[in-house]
Motif scaffolding. Structure first.
Motif, short mmCIF file in Angstrom:
data_model
loop_
_atom_site.label_atom_id
_atom_site.label_comp_id
_atom_site.label_asym_id
_atom_site.label_seq_id
_atom_site.Cartn_x
_atom_site.Cartn_y
_atom_site.Cartn_z
N TYR A 38 -2.23 26.66 11.02
CA TYR A 38 -2.89 25.43 11.42
C TYR A 38 -3.55 24.84 10.18
CZ TYR A 38 -6.98 28.50 11.34
OH TYR A 38 -7.94 29.40 10.95
N GLY A 39 -3.79 23.53 10.19
CA GLY A 39 -4.39 22.91 9.02
C GLY A 39 -4.82 21.48 9.28
N ASP A 40 -5.74 21.01 8.45
CA ASP A 40 -6.23 19.64 8.54
C ASP A 40 -5.47 18.79 7.52
OD1 ASP A 40 -8.52 17.72 9.46
OD2 ASP A 40 -8.51 17.57 7.27
N VAL A 41 -4.73 17.81 8.01
CA VAL A 41 -3.92 16.94 7.16
C VAL A 41 -4.50 15.53 7.23
CG1 VAL A 41 -1.63 16.04 6.67
CG2 VAL A 41 -1.90 18.36 7.57
N GLN A 42 -4.81 14.98 6.09
CA GLN A 42 -5.35 13.62 5.99
C GLN A 42 -4.29 12.70 5.44
OE1 GLN A 42 -9.25 13.15 4.15
NE2 GLN A 42 -8.48 11.39 3.01
N GLY A 89 0.81 -1.20 0.00
CA GLY A 89 0.00 0.00 0.00
C GLY A 89 0.85 1.25 0.00
N VAL A 90 0.30 2.39 -0.44
CA VAL A 90 1.07 3.62 -0.58
C VAL A 90 0.58 4.66 0.43
CG1 VAL A 90 1.66 5.51 -2.12
CG2 VAL A 90 1.48 3.19 -3.00
N ASP A 91 1.52 5.27 1.15
CA ASP A 91 1.20 6.37 2.05
C ASP A 91 1.02 7.66 1.24
OD1 ASP A 91 1.60 4.70 4.20
OD2 ASP A 91 3.72 5.22 4.38
N THR A 92 0.01 8.41 1.53
CA THR A 92 -0.17 9.72 0.91
C THR A 92 -0.62 10.71 1.97
OG1 THR A 92 -2.48 9.33 0.32
CG2 THR A 92 -0.81 8.72 -1.31
N ALA A 93 -0.41 11.97 1.71
CA ALA A 93 -0.86 13.03 2.62
C ALA A 93 -1.59 14.08 1.80
CB ALA A 93 0.33 13.66 3.33
N ARG A 94 -2.71 14.53 2.34
CA ARG A 94 -3.51 15.54 1.66
C ARG A 94 -3.82 16.65 2.65
NH1 ARG A 94 -7.40 15.93 -2.59
NH2 ARG A 94 -9.04 17.42 -2.09
N ILE A 95 -3.63 17.90 2.21
CA ILE A 95 -3.95 19.06 3.05
C ILE A 95 -5.34 19.53 2.65
CG2 ILE A 95 -3.22 21.37 3.73
CD1 ILE A 95 -0.39 20.52 2.64
N ASN A 96 -6.32 19.26 3.50
CA ASN A 96 -7.71 19.61 3.17
C ASN A 96 -7.98 21.10 3.30
OD1 ASN A 96 -8.51 16.89 2.64
ND2 ASN A 96 -8.63 16.53 4.85
N TRP A 97 -7.46 21.70 4.34
CA TRP A 97 -7.62 23.14 4.54
C TRP A 97 -6.55 23.63 5.51
CZ3 TRP A 97 -8.22 23.98 9.67
CH2 TRP A 97 -8.90 23.02 10.43
N PHE A 98 -6.30 24.92 5.50
CA PHE A 98 -5.38 25.51 6.47
C PHE A 98 -5.72 26.98 6.67
CE2 PHE A 98 -3.29 26.77 2.59
CZ PHE A 98 -2.64 27.97 2.89
N GLY A 99 -5.22 27.52 7.75
CA GLY A 99 -5.42 28.94 8.05
C GLY A 99 -4.21 29.52 8.72
N SER A 141 -7.47 11.87 9.69
CA SER A 141 -7.02 13.25 9.56
C SER A 141 -6.90 13.87 10.94
CB SER A 141 -7.98 14.07 8.69
OG SER A 141 -9.25 14.17 9.31
N VAL A 142 -6.08 14.88 11.03
CA VAL A 142 -5.84 15.56 12.29
C VAL A 142 -5.51 17.01 12.00
CG1 VAL A 142 -3.36 15.11 12.37
CG2 VAL A 142 -4.62 15.37 14.51
#
Length: 272
Positions: A181-185, A145-155, A194-195
């Motif tokens: 700050y931002g939400d990273v999935q 499986g492949v690890d990926t990271a997505r930035i959904n939003w930030f401020g 996500s956190v």
């Protein structure tokens, strides 16, 4: 006799009229209509606006989701082998490159112009993004499986320090930096979570006040946010899976601001 008397009376009337006319003020043209001076351009006051641009994740960003399951040692020589406690622990991590995405949102801030050339302010913004990243190289868990990271939003909440130039007060060149700050999935094989991570940001830009209440800007930001406890599925709270993921990304955006100018002090430029 009567003719002489009439002539004398007429001459006296004409002389009196001439004397009265001489006492009247001279005739002048009406004053021109009042034209108010053009408004003084100032950066003082509250502003708000929208922005749109793009971004990409930095190659040094850590995209590890669950390295204990991603390293080759899990199915390797055993619990005491190099995979469990040795160098194979983080083989599933790292980052082989990032994918770009669209960034868009809004901002609101306040400027105070201390002098004709110095402007300070504070700004907060909120962005939605489609910035993603591919995972690290190597064997990625069961079945690869492949690890990926997505930035959904930030401020961000940032200070701004800018300067203008003589004869060009409508152009503001500024540096900026502060809290981010931002939400990273993070996605891994069969699951994702996500956190909200926190950190810092810094950059700079240029803004042009093309009308007393309107400006356009271009801006670059580098942002680094981090946080742990992102491996809840396989992490009971005491294992080494509880790593600190660092998310680093760049954004370039253009925007437009409306300057309300209410609640602002009198234009500083008028006092110089």
């Amino acid at each position: 006799m009567r003719t002489t008397l009439a002539i004398s009376v007429l001459a006296a009337i004409l002389a009196a009229s001439a004397a009265q006319a001489a006492d009247l003020p001279p005739h002048t043209a009406p004053p021109p209509p009042y034209v108010p001076p053009p408004p003084v351009l100032t950066w003082n006051g509250v502003y708000a606006g929208l922005n749109l641009g793009g971004g990409w994740q930095d190659p040094n960003s850590s995209n590890v989701w669950n390295p204990a399951w991603a390293g080759p040692g899990w199915g390797g020589p055993g619990w005491g082998g190099p995979g469990w406690g040795g160098p194979g622990w983080g083989w599933g991590g790292g980052n082989s490159g990032g994918t770009g995405g669209v960034v868009g949102g809004g901002q609101i801030g306040y400027n105070f112009q201390f002098s004709p050339w110095l402007v300070v302010g504070v700004e907060t913004d909120f962005q939605g993004t489609s910035i993603g990243s591919s995972g690290g190289g190597g064997w990625q868990g069961w079945g690869g499986g492949v690890d990926t990271a997505r930035i959904n939003w930030f401020g961000t909440v940032r200070g701004r320090l800018g300067v203008t130039f003589p004869g060009l007060s409508q152009l503001l060149i500024y540096g900026t930096g502060g809290f981010a700050y931002g939400d990273v999935q993070r996605n891994f094989w069969w699951s994702n979570n996500s956190v909200v991570q926190t950190g810092w940001t810094a950059g700079g830009g240029a803004e042009w006040l093309f009308l007393p209440n309107w400006s356009v800007k271009a801006e670059y930001l580098y942002t680094e946010i981090s946080g742990n406890q992102q491996n809840w599925l396989w992490n009971p709270g005491f294992s080494l899976n509880n790593i600190n993921n660092r998310t680093r990304f760049h954004t370039v955006r253009a925007g437009v601001n409306y300057h309300f100018n209410f609640g602002s002090p009198a234009p500083v430029l008028a006092r110089y």
